[in-house]
Structure formats: structure tokens, C-alpha cells
Motif scaffolding. Structure first.
Motif, PDB file in Angstrom:
ATOM      1  N   GLU A 140      36.441  48.429  37.043  1.00 46.14           N
ATOM      2  CA  GLU A 140      36.078  47.095  36.556  1.00 46.14           C
ATOM      3  C   GLU A 140      37.331  46.455  35.985  1.00 46.14           C
ATOM      4  OE1 GLU A 140      34.113  45.852  32.599  1.00 46.14           O
ATOM      5  OE2 GLU A 140      32.459  46.235  33.994  1.00 46.14           O
ATOM      6  N   VAL A 141      37.681  45.280  36.489  1.00 41.19           N
ATOM      7  CA  VAL A 141      38.861  44.561  36.024  1.00 41.19           C
ATOM      8  C   VAL A 141      38.401  43.261  35.377  1.00 41.19           C
ATOM      9  CG1 VAL A 141      41.086  43.552  36.666  1.00 41.19           C
ATOM     10  CG2 VAL A 141      40.215  45.527  37.924  1.00 41.19           C
ATOM     11  N   THR A 142      38.965  42.952  34.224  1.00 39.12           N
ATOM     12  CA  THR A 142      38.642  41.724  33.507  1.00 39.12           C
ATOM     13  C   THR A 142      39.894  40.871  33.387  1.00 39.12           C
ATOM     14  OG1 THR A 142      36.976  42.878  32.205  1.00 39.12           O
ATOM     15  CG2 THR A 142      37.751  40.771  31.346  1.00 39.12           C
ATOM     16  N   ASP A 143      39.793  39.615  33.799  1.00 34.77           N
ATOM     17  CA  ASP A 143      40.832  38.620  33.561  1.00 34.77           C
ATOM     18  C   ASP A 143      40.439  37.930  32.264  1.00 34.77           C
ATOM     19  OD1 ASP A 143      42.359  36.304  33.368  1.00 34.77           O
ATOM     20  OD2 ASP A 143      42.334  35.924  35.523  1.00 34.77           O
ATOM     21  N   VAL A 144      41.040  38.363  31.158  1.00 32.95           N
ATOM     22  CA  VAL A 144      40.664  37.881  29.834  1.00 32.95           C
ATOM     23  C   VAL A 144      40.956  36.389  29.696  1.00 32.95           C
ATOM     24  CG1 VAL A 144      41.071  38.182  27.352  1.00 32.95           C
ATOM     25  CG2 VAL A 144      41.068  40.172  28.863  1.00 32.95           C
ATOM     26  N   THR A 145      42.064  35.931  30.235  1.00 39.58           N
ATOM     27  CA  THR A 145      42.457  34.533  30.116  1.00 39.58           C
ATOM     28  C   THR A 145      41.428  33.597  30.735  1.00 39.58           C
ATOM     29  OG1 THR A 145      44.786  35.151  30.138  1.00 39.58           O
ATOM     30  CG2 THR A 145      44.270  32.858  30.639  1.00 39.58           C
ATOM     31  N   ASN A 146      40.960  33.921  31.933  1.00 33.37           N
ATOM     32  CA  ASN A 146      40.044  33.045  32.667  1.00 33.37           C
ATOM     33  C   ASN A 146      38.577  33.476  32.554  1.00 33.37           C
ATOM     34  OD1 ASN A 146      42.124  31.335  33.773  1.00 33.37           O
ATOM     35  ND2 ASN A 146      42.696  33.102  35.016  1.00 33.37           N
ATOM     36  N   THR A 147      38.307  34.507  31.758  1.00 36.21           N
ATOM     37  CA  THR A 147      36.956  35.040  31.574  1.00 36.21           C
ATOM     38  C   THR A 147      36.291  35.306  32.925  1.00 36.21           C
ATOM     39  OG1 THR A 147      36.856  33.603  29.616  1.00 36.21           O
ATOM     40  CG2 THR A 147      34.879  34.826  30.167  1.00 36.21           C
ATOM     41  N   GLU A 148      36.976  36.087  33.760  1.00 38.69           N
ATOM     42  CA  GLU A 148      36.454  36.482  35.065  1.00 38.69           C
ATOM     43  C   GLU A 148      36.405  38.002  35.140  1.00 38.69           C
ATOM     44  OE1 GLU A 148      38.623  34.658  38.240  1.00 38.69           O
ATOM     45  OE2 GLU A 148      38.153  32.646  37.578  1.00 38.69           O
ATOM     46  N   TYR A 149      35.482  38.495  35.961  1.00 39.96           N
ATOM     47  CA  TYR A 149      35.263  39.936  36.071  1.00 39.96           C
ATOM     48  C   TYR A 149      35.215  40.349  37.535  1.00 39.96           C
ATOM     49  CZ  TYR A 149      33.817  38.935  31.336  1.00 39.96           C
ATOM     50  OH  TYR A 149      33.792  38.487  30.046  1.00 39.96           O
ATOM     51  N   ARG A 150      35.574  41.622  37.764  1.00 38.02           N
ATOM     52  CA  ARG A 150      35.581  42.169  39.124  1.00 38.02           C
ATOM     53  C   ARG A 150      35.187  43.636  39.031  1.00 38.02           C
ATOM     54  NH1 ARG A 150      38.437  45.315  42.712  1.00 38.02           N
ATOM     55  NH2 ARG A 150      39.149  44.332  44.631  1.00 38.02           N
ATOM     56  N   VAL A 151      34.393  44.111  39.988  1.00 41.15           N
ATOM     57  CA  VAL A 151      34.031  45.517  40.028  1.00 41.15           C
ATOM     58  C   VAL A 151      34.043  45.983  41.480  1.00 41.15           C
ATOM     59  CG1 VAL A 151      31.535  45.146  40.174  1.00 41.15           C
ATOM     60  CG2 VAL A 151      32.414  47.265  39.165  1.00 41.15           C
ATOM     61  N   SER A 152      34.411  47.232  41.688  1.00 40.45           N
ATOM     62  CA  SER A 152      34.361  47.827  43.028  1.00 40.45           C
ATOM     63  C   SER A 152      34.307  49.340  42.884  1.00 40.45           C
ATOM     64  CB  SER A 152      35.575  47.425  43.873  1.00 40.45           C
ATOM     65  OG  SER A 152      36.762  47.977  43.338  1.00 40.45           O
ATOM     66  N   ASN A 174      50.491  61.761  51.452  1.00 40.25           N
ATOM     67  CA  ASN A 174      50.033  60.376  51.445  1.00 40.25           C
ATOM     68  C   ASN A 174      48.661  60.281  50.798  1.00 40.25           C
ATOM     69  OD1 ASN A 174      52.185  59.123  53.199  1.00 40.25           O
ATOM     70  ND2 ASN A 174      51.411  60.695  54.570  1.00 40.25           N
ATOM     71  N   ALA A 175      48.442  59.194  50.078  1.00 40.66           N
ATOM     72  CA  ALA A 175      47.130  58.921  49.485  1.00 40.66           C
ATOM     73  C   ALA A 175      46.442  57.868  50.342  1.00 40.66           C
ATOM     74  CB  ALA A 175      47.288  58.429  48.060  1.00 40.66           C
ATOM     75  N   HIS A 176      45.172  58.092  50.599  1.00 35.98           N
ATOM     76  CA  HIS A 176      44.373  57.175  51.410  1.00 35.98           C
ATOM     77  C   HIS A 176      43.263  56.617  50.534  1.00 35.98           C
ATOM     78  CE1 HIS A 176      46.457  58.839  54.896  1.00 35.98           C
ATOM     79  NE2 HIS A 176      46.307  60.011  54.285  1.00 35.98           N
ATOM     80  N   ILE A 177      42.960  55.331  50.710  1.00 43.63           N
ATOM     81  CA  ILE A 177      41.995  54.660  49.849  1.00 43.63           C
ATOM     82  C   ILE A 177      41.012  53.860  50.693  1.00 43.63           C
ATOM     83  CG2 ILE A 177      43.556  52.711  49.540  1.00 43.63           C
ATOM     84  CD1 ILE A 177      42.427  52.272  46.765  1.00 43.63           C
ATOM     85  N   VAL A 178      39.751  53.888  50.276  1.00 39.86           N
ATOM     86  CA  VAL A 178      38.718  53.028  50.835  1.00 39.86           C
ATOM     87  C   VAL A 178      38.077  52.329  49.648  1.00 39.86           C
ATOM     88  CG1 VAL A 178      36.517  52.908  52.046  1.00 39.86           C
ATOM     89  CG2 VAL A 178      38.268  54.525  52.806  1.00 39.86           C
ATOM     90  N   GLU A 179      38.055  51.003  49.668  1.00 42.63           N
ATOM     91  CA  GLU A 179      37.425  50.228  48.607  1.00 42.63           C
ATOM     92  C   GLU A 179      36.214  49.515  49.188  1.00 42.63           C
ATOM     93  OE1 GLU A 179      38.547  46.945  45.177  1.00 42.63           O
ATOM     94  OE2 GLU A 179      39.800  47.064  46.956  1.00 42.63           O
ATOM     95  N   TYR A 180      35.107  49.532  48.451  1.00 42.93           N
ATOM     96  CA  TYR A 180      33.879  48.901  48.938  1.00 42.93           C
ATOM     97  C   TYR A 180      33.071  48.399  47.744  1.00 42.93           C
ATOM     98  CZ  TYR A 180      32.195  53.600  47.829  1.00 42.93           C
ATOM     99  OH  TYR A 180      31.927  54.783  47.201  1.00 42.93           O
ATOM    100  N   GLY A 181      32.044  47.629  48.036  1.00 39.84           N
ATOM    101  CA  GLY A 181      31.184  47.114  46.980  1.00 39.84           C
ATOM    102  C   GLY A 181      31.905  46.179  46.040  1.00 39.84           C
ATOM    103  N   VAL A 182      32.829  45.373  46.555  1.00 34.64           N
ATOM    104  CA  VAL A 182      33.619  44.471  45.712  1.00 34.64           C
ATOM    105  C   VAL A 182      32.770  43.266  45.313  1.00 34.64           C
ATOM    106  CG1 VAL A 182      35.679  43.026  45.579  1.00 34.64           C
ATOM    107  CG2 VAL A 182      35.741  45.168  46.877  1.00 34.64           C
ATOM    108  N   ALA A 183      32.705  42.995  44.016  1.00 36.31           N
ATOM    109  CA  ALA A 183      32.020  41.816  43.504  1.00 36.31           C
ATOM    110  C   ALA A 183      32.885  41.196  42.412  1.00 36.31           C
ATOM    111  CB  ALA A 183      30.654  42.192  42.942  1.00 36.31           C
ATOM    112  N   TYR A 184      32.929  39.862  42.354  1.00 40.27           N
ATOM    113  CA  TYR A 184      33.695  39.178  41.318  1.00 40.27           C
ATOM    114  C   TYR A 184      32.997  37.881  40.934  1.00 40.27           C
ATOM    115  CZ  TYR A 184      35.596  37.294  45.678  1.00 40.27           C
ATOM    116  OH  TYR A 184      35.739  36.773  46.939  1.00 40.27           O
ATOM    117  N   THR A 185      33.266  37.430  39.708  1.00 42.04           N
ATOM    118  CA  THR A 185      32.570  36.261  39.185  1.00 42.04           C
ATOM    119  C   THR A 185      33.281  34.947  39.457  1.00 42.04           C
ATOM    120  OG1 THR A 185      33.640  36.498  37.027  1.00 42.04           O
ATOM    121  CG2 THR A 185      31.499  37.599  37.337  1.00 42.04           C
ATOM    122  N   GLY A 186      34.553  34.965  39.743  1.00 43.16           N
ATOM    123  CA  GLY A 186      35.302  33.731  39.966  1.00 43.16           C
ATOM    124  C   GLY A 186      35.191  33.252  41.399  1.00 43.16           C
TER     125      GLY A 186
END
Length: 124
Positions: free
Chosen positions: A52-64, A74-86
């Protein structure tokens, strides 16, 4: 839930077992990237992470949710379920290996952002 807080100045305080839950301050400038989670590559082969990431300045939120898997080189990444308020996504997640450590990294556009991480790991 045990946690670790790292403020923008870089100090930290542990509130229990590190690894179950962590809260990390992200200090980014124009093009900064911050490690928000790291673990020993010889200890853990993979991890499932809620970020969960919060942009404190703009009062926006993101979760994934993120899966990280590494092969020792090597590191491999899969990101899913991304949602954000802005109106647009303001964070980019990547993973890499630095020495003996697997890192989950976050780049944000605001220098006043925080990230909270809850993770489950699988031993190597």
C-alpha cells in the motif's frame, strides 16, 4: 502486527519481528527509487507481498499484490490487483538482486510518500 518504520530521514525503529509487516518511508526526489522490502536470497526463494503506497501530499492511495521469485541471479516480479484513488497510478514496483539480497523497489512521483508492506515468504 509487528512492524518496522523507516522515516524519510532514514532512522528506524522495530516494533517486533521484522518481516511479517513493515512500514517504510519513501524519500524520492525527481527520479528516486526506494527499497521497501528486502530479504536474503539464501533464506527465501519467493514472497507474496501486499503493498500500500500513500501520496501524503495529494491524499492519494494505491494498493497491489506482488509475487517475487528469484533464481539466485535475477528477481522476477508479477504485480496484480492494482487499485488507486487518483486519476492515474503514481507508483512503479520493481524487484532486483543486490549482492545476497532480493529487493522490492518502489518509485513514486511525490517526495512525500509512504509504503506499507505485508508479506509472506517461502524458504529457499
Amino acid at each position: 502486527v509487528p512492524s518496522l518504520w523507516i522515516d524519510i530521514g532514514g532512522s528506524s525503529s522495530a516494533g517486533g519481528l521484522v518481516g511479517a509487516s513493515e512500514t517504510t518511508g519513501i524519500a524520492t526526489g525527481v527520479s528516486g527509487t526506494k527499497t521497501i522490502l528486502e530479504f536474503g536470497k539464501s533464506l527465501y526463494q519467493s514472497a507474496k507481498v501486499v503493498v500500500e503506497v500513500t501520496d501524503v501530499t495529494n491524499t492519494e492511495y494505491r494498493v497491489s499484490e506482488v509475487l517475487i521469485l528469484h533464481d539466485g541471479s535475477n528477481a522476477h516480479i508479477v504485480e496484480y490487483g492494482v487499485a488507486y484513488t487518483g486519476s492515474s497510478d503514481f507508483a512503479t514496483l520493481t524487484a532486483d538482486i543486490s549482492g545476497a539480497t532480493v529487493r522490492l523497489r518502489c518509485e513514486v512521483s511525490s517526495s512525500n510518500s509512504t509504503a506499507r508492506v505485508v508479506w509472506t515468504k517461502v524458504t529457499a
